[in-house]
Design a protein around this motif. Structure first.
Motif, PDB file in Angstrom:
ATOM      1  N   ALA A  99      13.794  86.631   9.539  1.00 37.52           N
ATOM      2  CA  ALA A  99      13.382  85.383  10.187  1.00 37.52           C
ATOM      3  C   ALA A  99      12.044  85.557  10.901  1.00 37.52           C
ATOM      4  CB  ALA A  99      14.463  84.928  11.170  1.00 37.52           C
ATOM      5  N   THR A 100      11.848  86.692  11.537  1.00 38.65           N
ATOM      6  CA  THR A 100      10.595  86.957  12.249  1.00 38.65           C
ATOM      7  C   THR A 100       9.451  87.155  11.263  1.00 38.65           C
ATOM      8  OG1 THR A 100      11.863  87.905  14.067  1.00 38.65           O
ATOM      9  CG2 THR A 100       9.507  88.396  14.010  1.00 38.65           C
ATOM     10  N   LEU A 101       9.725  87.829  10.142  1.00 36.99           N
ATOM     11  CA  LEU A 101       8.694  87.978   9.116  1.00 36.99           C
ATOM     12  C   LEU A 101       8.245  86.622   8.590  1.00 36.99           C
ATOM     13  CD1 LEU A 101       9.942  91.017   7.001  1.00 36.99           C
ATOM     14  CD2 LEU A 101       7.861  90.891   8.385  1.00 36.99           C
ATOM     15  N   ARG A 102       9.182  85.692   8.440  1.00 31.16           N
ATOM     16  CA  ARG A 102       8.815  84.350   7.965  1.00 31.16           C
ATOM     17  C   ARG A 102       7.835  83.689   8.916  1.00 31.16           C
ATOM     18  NH1 ARG A 102      14.382  84.003   6.257  1.00 31.16           N
ATOM     19  NH2 ARG A 102      14.908  82.956   8.205  1.00 31.16           N
ATOM     20  N   GLU A 103       7.918  84.006  10.212  1.00 26.33           N
ATOM     21  CA  GLU A 103       6.963  83.462  11.186  1.00 26.33           C
ATOM     22  C   GLU A 103       5.643  84.226  11.194  1.00 26.33           C
ATOM     23  OE1 GLU A 103       8.575  83.558  15.087  1.00 26.33           O
ATOM     24  OE2 GLU A 103       9.783  81.764  14.790  1.00 26.33           O
ATOM     25  N   ALA A 104       5.688  85.513  10.884  1.00 30.28           N
ATOM     26  CA  ALA A 104       4.518  86.376  11.025  1.00 30.28           C
ATOM     27  C   ALA A 104       3.541  86.262   9.859  1.00 30.28           C
ATOM     28  CB  ALA A 104       4.955  87.832  11.186  1.00 30.28           C
ATOM     29  N   VAL A 105       4.003  85.781   8.731  1.00 28.94           N
ATOM     30  CA  VAL A 105       3.151  85.674   7.548  1.00 28.94           C
ATOM     31  C   VAL A 105       3.183  84.235   7.036  1.00 28.94           C
ATOM     32  CG1 VAL A 105       3.536  88.091   6.914  1.00 28.94           C
ATOM     33  CG2 VAL A 105       5.003  86.325   5.935  1.00 28.94           C
ATOM     34  N   THR A 106       2.315  83.931   6.105  1.00 30.63           N
ATOM     35  CA  THR A 106       2.322  82.591   5.532  1.00 30.63           C
ATOM     36  C   THR A 106       3.538  82.421   4.630  1.00 30.63           C
ATOM     37  OG1 THR A 106       1.077  83.176   3.548  1.00 30.63           O
ATOM     38  CG2 THR A 106      -0.211  82.575   5.514  1.00 30.63           C
ATOM     39  N   VAL A 107       3.867  81.186   4.339  1.00 28.45           N
ATOM     40  CA  VAL A 107       4.989  80.889   3.446  1.00 28.45           C
ATOM     41  C   VAL A 107       4.760  81.550   2.096  1.00 28.45           C
ATOM     42  CG1 VAL A 107       6.194  79.035   2.214  1.00 28.45           C
ATOM     43  CG2 VAL A 107       5.594  78.742   4.617  1.00 28.45           C
ATOM     44  N   ALA A 108       3.543  81.457   1.587  1.00 27.87           N
ATOM     45  CA  ALA A 108       3.235  82.044   0.272  1.00 27.87           C
ATOM     46  C   ALA A 108       3.405  83.563   0.296  1.00 27.87           C
ATOM     47  CB  ALA A 108       1.816  81.678  -0.160  1.00 27.87           C
TER      48      ALA A 108
END
Length: 134
Positions: A99-108
């Motif tokens: 979940a945190t990685l999803r915030e830290a990087v772009t969706v793509a």
């Protein structure tokens, strides 16, 4: 994202103390690096805090992708073993890291990373990150 902020987010989502959240985050990224197939994970690693990016872009990245069982249970077992935590803690922490990685990087970037994880015969990504609603 700076390391303390990343770990704070993982800690908050998982309910784990910050030191344990850091251990689990490192274990998740190291296990992901083993499981990612295809090109190196350098693109994603460049967006992680300096203290974490080495686990995703390490020399062993991708070398273990085809060996042994690659399912979610094996992924969580490895995370738990590396972080020194039980399965429930590994599951909670892994969900928080994803979940945190999803915030830290772009969706793509996140979709590309997940697309490079090994899949089962039915096309489902392995390991599937556990969901955490917290």
């Amino acid at each position: 994202m700076r390391f303390p902020r990343f770990i704070d987010a993982v800690s908050r989502r998982s309910g784990l103390p910050p030191e344990q959240a850091a251990d689990v985050a490192r274990a998740v990224l190291q296990t992901m690096a083993e499981r990612v197939t295809g090109r190196p994970t350098d693109d994603l690693a460049g967006r992680l805090p300096d203290d974490l990016d080495g686990y995703l872009s390490g020399a062993g990245a991708g070398t273990d992708a085809a060996s042994g069982p690659a399912g979610p249970a094996e992924f969580l077992r490895r995370v738990g073993e590396r972080a020194g935590v039980d399965e429930a803690t590994a599951r909670r922490g892994t969900g928080a890291v994803f979940a945190t990685l999803r915030e830290a990087v772009t969706v793509a970037e996140f979709q590309e990373m997940v697309a490079r994880l090994p899949t089962r015969a039915d096309g489902a990504v392995q390991p599937l990150p556990p969901t955490y609603d917290g």
